[in-house]
Structures are given as structure tokens and as C-alpha cells.
Design a protein around this motif. Structure first.
Motif, PDB file in Angstrom:
ATOM      1  N   VAL A  97      -5.829  15.178  12.166  1.00 45.13           N
ATOM      2  CA  VAL A  97      -6.426  15.840  11.004  1.00 45.13           C
ATOM      3  C   VAL A  97      -7.957  15.769  11.070  1.00 45.13           C
ATOM      4  O   VAL A  97      -8.653  16.729  10.734  1.00 45.13           O
ATOM      5  N   ALA A  98      -8.485  14.638  11.556  1.00 48.50           N
ATOM      6  CA  ALA A  98      -9.945  14.506  11.640  1.00 48.50           C
ATOM      7  C   ALA A  98     -10.516  15.518  12.637  1.00 48.50           C
ATOM      8  O   ALA A  98     -11.559  16.131  12.393  1.00 48.50           O
ATOM      9  N   LEU A  99      -9.818  15.727  13.753  1.00 51.53           N
ATOM     10  CA  LEU A  99     -10.278  16.734  14.720  1.00 51.53           C
ATOM     11  C   LEU A  99     -10.199  18.129  14.106  1.00 51.53           C
ATOM     12  O   LEU A  99     -11.111  18.954  14.276  1.00 51.53           O
ATOM     13  N   ALA A 100      -9.117  18.388  13.381  1.00 55.30           N
ATOM     14  CA  ALA A 100      -8.972  19.703  12.744  1.00 55.30           C
ATOM     15  C   ALA A 100     -10.101  19.928  11.740  1.00 55.30           C
ATOM     16  O   ALA A 100     -10.644  21.029  11.634  1.00 55.30           O
ATOM     17  N   ALA A 101     -10.480  18.847  11.039  1.00 59.84           N
ATOM     18  CA  ALA A 101     -11.567  18.968  10.060  1.00 59.84           C
ATOM     19  C   ALA A 101     -12.906  19.175  10.773  1.00 59.84           C
ATOM     20  O   ALA A 101     -13.677  20.076  10.435  1.00 59.84           O
ATOM     21  N   ALA A 102     -13.159  18.359  11.794  1.00 53.42           N
ATOM     22  CA  ALA A 102     -14.463  18.405  12.473  1.00 53.42           C
ATOM     23  C   ALA A 102     -14.664  19.738  13.183  1.00 53.42           C
ATOM     24  O   ALA A 102     -15.769  20.280  13.212  1.00 53.42           O
ATOM     25  N   LEU A 103     -13.605  20.275  13.775  1.00 54.06           N
ATOM     26  CA  LEU A 103     -13.761  21.522  14.530  1.00 54.06           C
ATOM     27  C   LEU A 103     -13.308  22.750  13.745  1.00 54.06           C
ATOM     28  O   LEU A 103     -13.245  23.841  14.282  1.00 54.06           O
ATOM     29  N   LYS A 104     -12.962  22.526  12.488  1.00 58.01           N
ATOM     30  CA  LYS A 104     -12.557  23.638  11.607  1.00 58.01           C
ATOM     31  C   LYS A 104     -11.408  24.459  12.182  1.00 58.01           C
ATOM     32  O   LYS A 104     -11.496  25.678  12.348  1.00 58.01           O
TER      33      LYS A 104
ATOM     34  N   THR B 102       2.639  19.065  -2.842  1.00 62.48           N
ATOM     35  CA  THR B 102       1.208  19.084  -3.170  1.00 62.48           C
ATOM     36  C   THR B 102       0.521  17.906  -2.479  1.00 62.48           C
ATOM     37  O   THR B 102       1.144  16.882  -2.172  1.00 62.48           O
ATOM     38  N   PHE B 103      -0.751  18.114  -2.272  1.00 59.50           N
ATOM     39  CA  PHE B 103      -1.573  17.096  -1.640  1.00 59.50           C
ATOM     40  C   PHE B 103      -1.487  15.765  -2.405  1.00 59.50           C
ATOM     41  O   PHE B 103      -1.318  14.707  -1.806  1.00 59.50           O
ATOM     42  N   GLU B 104      -1.543  15.837  -3.739  1.00 57.33           N
ATOM     43  CA  GLU B 104      -1.492  14.594  -4.531  1.00 57.33           C
ATOM     44  C   GLU B 104      -0.174  13.854  -4.314  1.00 57.33           C
ATOM     45  O   GLU B 104      -0.138  12.638  -4.205  1.00 57.33           O
ATOM     46  N   GLU B 105       0.909  14.623  -4.281  1.00 52.45           N
ATOM     47  CA  GLU B 105       2.215  13.991  -4.083  1.00 52.45           C
ATOM     48  C   GLU B 105       2.311  13.368  -2.691  1.00 52.45           C
ATOM     49  O   GLU B 105       2.821  12.264  -2.522  1.00 52.45           O
ATOM     50  N   MET B 106       1.805  14.094  -1.701  1.00 52.26           N
ATOM     51  CA  MET B 106       1.877  13.575  -0.330  1.00 52.26           C
ATOM     52  C   MET B 106       1.054  12.301  -0.196  1.00 52.26           C
ATOM     53  O   MET B 106       1.455  11.335   0.460  1.00 52.26           O
ATOM     54  N   LEU B 107      -0.101  12.318  -0.860  1.00 49.47           N
ATOM     55  CA  LEU B 107      -0.968  11.137  -0.821  1.00 49.47           C
ATOM     56  C   LEU B 107      -0.233   9.941  -1.435  1.00 49.47           C
ATOM     57  O   LEU B 107      -0.234   8.832  -0.889  1.00 49.47           O
ATOM     58  N   GLU B 108       0.416  10.195  -2.544  1.00 50.71           N
ATOM     59  CA  GLU B 108       1.142   9.135  -3.235  1.00 50.71           C
ATOM     60  C   GLU B 108       2.331   8.658  -2.388  1.00 50.71           C
ATOM     61  O   GLU B 108       2.541   7.456  -2.215  1.00 50.71           O
TER      62      GLU B 108
ATOM     63  N   GLY C 276       4.556   4.242   1.020  1.00 51.92           N
ATOM     64  CA  GLY C 276       5.408   3.798   2.119  1.00 51.92           C
ATOM     65  C   GLY C 276       6.065   4.864   2.977  1.00 51.92           C
ATOM     66  O   GLY C 276       6.714   4.522   3.955  1.00 51.92           O
ATOM     67  N   SER C 277       5.946   6.147   2.639  1.00 53.78           N
ATOM     68  CA  SER C 277       6.565   7.177   3.491  1.00 53.78           C
ATOM     69  C   SER C 277       5.713   7.343   4.740  1.00 53.78           C
ATOM     70  O   SER C 277       4.670   7.990   4.706  1.00 53.78           O
ATOM     71  N   LYS C 278       6.183   6.760   5.832  1.00 58.23           N
ATOM     72  CA  LYS C 278       5.314   6.681   7.006  1.00 58.23           C
ATOM     73  C   LYS C 278       5.336   7.951   7.847  1.00 58.23           C
ATOM     74  O   LYS C 278       4.853   7.959   8.971  1.00 58.23           O
ATOM     75  N   VAL C 279       5.886   9.007   7.287  1.00 57.64           N
ATOM     76  CA  VAL C 279       5.919  10.254   8.045  1.00 57.64           C
ATOM     77  C   VAL C 279       4.493  10.751   8.316  1.00 57.64           C
ATOM     78  O   VAL C 279       4.234  11.358   9.348  1.00 57.64           O
ATOM     79  N   LEU C 280       3.562  10.462   7.422  1.00 54.51           N
ATOM     80  CA  LEU C 280       2.136  10.732   7.682  1.00 54.51           C
ATOM     81  C   LEU C 280       1.335   9.480   7.354  1.00 54.51           C
ATOM     82  O   LEU C 280       1.574   8.849   6.318  1.00 54.51           O
ATOM     83  N   GLN C 281       0.380   9.152   8.212  1.00 54.75           N
ATOM     84  CA  GLN C 281      -0.488   8.011   7.870  1.00 54.75           C
ATOM     85  C   GLN C 281      -1.357   8.399   6.674  1.00 54.75           C
ATOM     86  O   GLN C 281      -1.889   9.525   6.630  1.00 54.75           O
ATOM     87  N   ILE C 282      -1.519   7.513   5.725  1.00 55.13           N
ATOM     88  CA  ILE C 282      -2.221   7.894   4.493  1.00 55.13           C
ATOM     89  C   ILE C 282      -3.632   8.444   4.764  1.00 55.13           C
ATOM     90  O   ILE C 282      -4.058   9.406   4.144  1.00 55.13           O
ATOM     91  N   ARG C 283      -4.316   7.876   5.729  1.00 57.30           N
ATOM     92  CA  ARG C 283      -5.689   8.359   5.959  1.00 57.30           C
ATOM     93  C   ARG C 283      -5.716   9.800   6.437  1.00 57.30           C
ATOM     94  O   ARG C 283      -6.684  10.512   6.224  1.00 57.30           O
ATOM     95  N   SER C 284      -4.657  10.225   7.112  1.00 53.65           N
ATOM     96  CA  SER C 284      -4.622  11.627   7.544  1.00 53.65           C
ATOM     97  C   SER C 284      -4.525  12.540   6.324  1.00 53.65           C
ATOM     98  O   SER C 284      -5.137  13.604   6.288  1.00 53.65           O
ATOM     99  N   VAL C 285      -3.791  12.085   5.316  1.00 57.05           N
ATOM    100  CA  VAL C 285      -3.652  12.897   4.105  1.00 57.05           C
ATOM    101  C   VAL C 285      -4.987  12.903   3.345  1.00 57.05           C
ATOM    102  O   VAL C 285      -5.425  13.930   2.826  1.00 57.05           O
ATOM    103  N   GLU C 286      -5.639  11.749   3.326  1.00 57.37           N
ATOM    104  CA  GLU C 286      -6.961  11.681   2.662  1.00 57.37           C
ATOM    105  C   GLU C 286      -7.942  12.646   3.332  1.00 57.37           C
ATOM    106  O   GLU C 286      -8.677  13.366   2.664  1.00 57.37           O
TER     107      GLU C 286
END
Ligand code: ADP
Ligand code: ASP
Ligand code: MG
Length: 409
Positions: A158-165, A196-202, A207-217
Motif C-alpha cells: 500500500v505504501a508503494l501504491a501511495a508513493a507512486l500513485k 468501508t475503510f473505517e470498518e476495515m481499520l477496526e 485481530g483480522s489479520k487478513v490485512l496488516q493494520i498499518r496497510s489500512v491506515e
């Protein structure tokens, strides 16, 4: 032509045969004219294997050296995938985190990404290369290798996707999207077309390890279009993380159930009940960067109260020592007890307008099964309870059913 960052997790690159499958999928996108950065994890089981080795040599492995070691898992995967792509006549180039350079802070084993140098990757993409980047790792400003915490390859993606748009960040994994709860625990769980983003973050933080929380942030902060899909199926829309609620759709009250076994509970008994005590207990814990999650303080009797809180299981022993040695004698508490056989079960939903109603329904369902609730926490979009670990799966299953998550909308 689109620009995708595709991340493939451990199971998806778990054997050379699977790596070849990933290469075929990437080649298909490439041959359609898309630009692609691929982020890969270590082959499944490899990170655990490396961590076990470290523990055989040092009881609490030195964090800097641990990162030097566990980062090798991803280095193997990137090279193998590059070879597999070259075998398909696709121009490909692999990079470790430090070669990219993914700059992080120096918090070994849980570093945060600060910056990504994107110029040469951009140039490679423009020259027709598929760029392959090792997930989970970076480098600090002194040149030390760092890692981003378990599941950290999602964050690299996600960070690469953000940095390189990038147009979209696609997380390919061993399930075909985000489900109402972990389909391994509840086979009747249902895939969500969107969340929704808020739900995924929550969900991720609970504990839903399907996505690391920082990637959602990261996805939230930089508005990255993020999708979770199966690497084993040819087709499917997966689950899209959305930033707006769909006004036309009737929001379900509960979207999902998360659970985690990663916490431990500590109770300080017989604490003098006067202002400043919570700070006296938790201040020294915060000072050593231990995160506290749930907190409970009971009504006092004879000016004495009991004070309980949870920390990550990895921090349990350290926290017990701090409380026993520094705090208990200082504040004159009667005793300190604790245990790590607990689990947290949470129901999550942005449609949860009144959480009192949801909470009482949750408590009723758990009571019917004879499951004792040890702690409770609520926010606008979740209700969490701590229960004995041995009831966790039962609790998830009965709640999933009680909130009608199995039925198609
Ligand atoms: P990867 O190795 O691809 O990163 P992970 O094991 O980290 O894969 O994440 C995928 C796993 O997450 C699934 O196999 C599933 O068991 C688990 N999981 C937990 N909660 C959910 C959920 N709500 N929806 C889908 N998968 C979930
Ligand atoms: N290999 C690392 C882990 O197992 C990172 C990842 O897979 O995302 O945690
Ligand atoms: Mg993962």
C-alpha cells in the motif's frame, strides 16, 4: 493502461510451482499493457522458521539481528519471482527494501515507513520492466535493515501504491476477499463485495489479520484504492475497501466479527482508590512503549479497587515485572495477577447506531452459551469482549449466527 501494485502473500508464493503461477498472472497483466509493481512475502512458513532459529540461539533475540535474519525470507521470493518472469520473457527486476530505498524509523521488528525513493522504480516501469519489491522490510537512516511487523508486506504494497500513485493496490491472498469473519473459523462466513475503510481499520485492529493494520491506515491516509483478491482463482472482484458509505444501500448493522488471541490480562488487586492511581500504574508501562488496550477499574470498597488492563502477549512478562517490581510496592497494592489465556471477540459495523442494543444482544447470546465476559469495550462502530480463550471460537460462531451474517443481503 493501468498501473497496479500487486502484493502476493506467503501461501501464494509457498512453492516454486506457486511462484510460477504468480508469474503467469503477472505476465498476463503485463501483456495487456499494464504497469506493475509486485510485492512479495516470504514463502509460507519461512518467517516463522527463521524466528524459531533465532530463539534457539538467544532467548530474546537481539532485534537488530533478528531483522537482518527475517528479511532474508522475502529476498529469496523476489529473486525467484524475477527468474520465473524472465522465463516467461517478461522484463523483470527485483529490489530489496534497502535497494528501493524504503526508509523507515529504527524500531526494529516493528518499524514504520517514513519515505520511499521512487525515481528509479518509476524509470524501470517506464522502460517496460515489472518491478518486484521485497515486502516487510526497509532500511533506517543509518543503513540498518528493519522489518515492519508480522504481515508487513501488505503495508509495503500500500505504501508503494501511495508513493507512486498507482491506480489500485491489489492484495492477492489465499481467500477471495474480506469475509464477515475468518472463514477458517466459520465456514458459513460470507464474502463482502465492499467494506468501508473505517470498518476495515477496526477489523484489522481487532485481530483480522487478513490485512496488516498499518496497510489500512496508509490506504486511508493516501486514499489508495485497495482490493483483496484470491491468488488461486482466475476471476473474481474480491473485496474493495471503500471510503464512502453507499447511501442507497441499507447498511447492515454488523459487518463482521473479529477476534484475537494476542492479548494478556493483568489485574492489580487492592489498589488505593484516589486520583492519579491509573497514571501511576500505566505511566511506567507507557514509558517503555508497551501499548495498553482494554482497561477496567472496579467500584471501590473501603477505598480499595481492582484495576485490570490488557497488553500484547509478547509484552506480558515484561509488564508483569514492571508492575510487580516498580508499581506494586510503590502504590501499596495487595497483589498482581495475570494470564494470557484470554481472547478478544468484537462485532464491528458502521451501521451500529446504538451500540447499547448491539451490546445487550451480544451479552445475551454469550450468556446463553454460558460464556463469561471478563472485560468490555465499546466505540461507535464496535463492541469488544474479553473471554476465556477456550470459548473464543464458540463465541465467534454463535455471534456470527445471531447477527445474521450468514444470509446473503
Ligand atoms: P497472506 O499470507 O496472503 O498475507 P494472511 O494469512 O496474512 O495471508 O491473511 C489471509 C488469512 O486471513 C485468511 O487465510 C484467513 O484465514 C484470515 N482471515 C482472518 N479474518 C478474515 C476475514 N474477515 N476475511 C478473510 N480472511 C480472514
Ligand atoms: N513474511 C512476513 C510475515 O510472515 C511478512 C508478510 O508475510 O507480510 O509476517
Ligand atoms: Mg498477511
Amino acid at each position: 493502461m493501468a498501473f497496479y501494485v500487486q502484493k502476493y502473500g506467503g501461501t501464494s508464493v509457498g512453492s516454486t510451482e506457486r511462484i510460477k503461477n504468480v508469474a503467469r498472472r503477472v505476465a498476463r497483466f503485463y501483456n495487456q499493457g499494464h504497469q506493475i509493481i509486485v510485492v512479495v512475502s516470504a514463502m509460507s512458513g519461512e518467517t516463522n522458521r527463521l524466528i524459531t532459529l533465532a530463539h534457539e540461539v538467544q532467548e530474546s533475540p537481539d532485534p537488530r539481528e533478528l531483522d537482518v535474519m527475517v528479511s532474508t525470507g522475502e529476498q529469496v521470493s523476489i529473486a525467484l519471482l524475477a527468474m520465473a518472469l524472465k522465463a516467461l520473457n517478461v522484463k523483470a527486476k527485483s529490489y530489496t527494501g534497502s535497494q528501493v530505498k524504503i526508509l523507515t524509523d529504527s524500531a526494529f521488528t516493528k518499524a514504520r515507513i517514513l519515505d520511499i525513493e521512487s525515481n528509479h522504480i518509476r524509470a524501470d516501469l517506464d522502460n517496460g520492466y515489472v518491478v518486484i519489491v521485497a515486502g516487510f522490510q526497509g532500511i533506517d537512516e543509518k543503513g540498518n535493515i528493519t522489518t515492519l511487523g508480522r504481515g508487513g508486506s501488505d503495508t509495503t504494497g500500500v505504501a508503494l501504491a501511495a508513493a507512486l500513485k498507482a491506480d489500485e493496490c491489489q492484495i492477492y491472498t489465499d481467500v477471495d476477499g474480506i469475509y464477515t469473519t475468518d472463514p477458517r473459523v466459520v465456514p458459513e462466513a460470507r464474502r463482502l463485495a465492499s467494506i468501508t475503510f473505517e470498518e476495515m481499520l477496526e477489523m484489522a485492529s481487532l485481530g483480522s489479520k487478513v490485512l496488516q493494520i498499518r496497510s489500512v491506515e496508509f490506504a486511508g491516509k493516501y486514499k489508495v484504492k485497495l482490493r483483496v483478491l484470491s491468488s488461486f482463482e482466475e476471476e473474481g472482484e474480491g473485496t474493495l475497501i471503500t471510503f464512502e458509505e453507499d447511501g442507497n444501500m441499507e447498511q447492515p448493522v454488523i459487518s463482521g466479527i473479529a477476534f484475537n488471541r494476542d492479548e494478556a490480562k493483568i489485574t492489580v488487586l487492592g489498589v488505593p482508590d484516589h486520583p492519579g492511581v491509573a497514571y501511576q500504574i500505566l505511566g511506567p508501562v507507557a514509558d517503555v512503549n508497551i501499548d495498553v488496550d482494554m482497561i477496567i477499574q472496579n467500584v471501590s470498597h473501603d477505598d480499595l479497587t481492582d484495576f485490570s488492563f490488557t497488553v500484547h502477549r509478547n509484552d506480558f512478562k515484561k509488564t508483569m515485572n514492571i508492575i510487580r517490581e516498580k508499581i506494586q510496592p510503590h502504590i501499596g497494592a495487595r497483589d498482581v495477577i495475570g494470564g494470557d489465556r484470554i481472547a478478544k471477540v468484537s462485532v464491528v459495523g458502521v451501521g451500529m447506531r446504538s451500540h447499547a442494543g448491539i451490546a445487550s444482544e451480544m451479552f445475551r447470546v454469550l450468556a446463553e452459551e454460558g460464556i463469561n465476559i471478563q472485560m468490555i469495550a465499546t466505540s461507535e462502530i464496535k463492541v469488544s469482549v474479553v473471554v476465556d480463550e477456550k470459548y473464543m471460537e464458540l463465541a465467534v460462531r454463535v455471534l456470527h449466527k445471531a447477527f445474521n451474517l450468514e444470509q446473503a443481503l
